[in-house]
Write a protein that holds these residues in place. Sequence first.
Motif: not given
Length: 244
Positions: A137-144
């Motif tokens: 499984g995958r954990f996706v993070v969008e961040l500046e």
Amino acid sequence: MRQDEIWDAEVAAAYDTPGAGMFAPEAVDPVVERLAALAGGGRALEFAIGTGRIAVPLAARGVPVTGIELSRPMLERLRAKADEAAIPVVVGDMATTRAPGEYSLVYLVFNTISNLVTQDEQVACFANAAAHLGPGGRFVVELEVPALRVLPPGQPATVFAAEPGYLGIDTYDPLHQILVSHHVRFDDSRQARVTRSPHRYIWPSEMDLMARLAGLELESRHADWAGASFTAESTTHVSVYRRP
């Protein structure tokens, strides 16, 4: 301020801008497209699901979506779009709250992990994501990417927006990695309204270490949802971590 105080009914009501800003198709569609592919036909869990900006269109793509959300006013806005049967939501914080079942994808978008203002909470968030994932499984993070390069020595603040009736200012505490966004709204009168939100900014390398502590491995990092290369000049990143 506590996060549940910041995301109150007034903010929740103003948060949705259907078809415009962060809700515009050009902002939403690439996110949904990428997350649907990463889900790989499995279930998805959104940390801080908010008003459903991403969850609603992702569910419409056929991906079963569950959410965790701290703010009840934000959840009420979501419920106007999708009921509990369509998108189940557990009320609680993303660092410690568990949702039932196992997921092929956990995701956290639009800088939301920075709303956790201590390193311990952010480390716990990675561990919580890993605990929800099945093997592979995958954990996706969008961040500046922290914008400290724009700060001259001794200057504690930057202006990030200057528009008619609105001024946005970020103040920095580099020692504790705390950024406070100040939103000043004004008209032709002598009065102005100020709202603030605190954040703890995270360097990509620090995030990678948080992932390793949670038993996750960095699979990919791009500058945006369309897959642009991440470089030293990138201002944002989309990082995908995988449970072996």
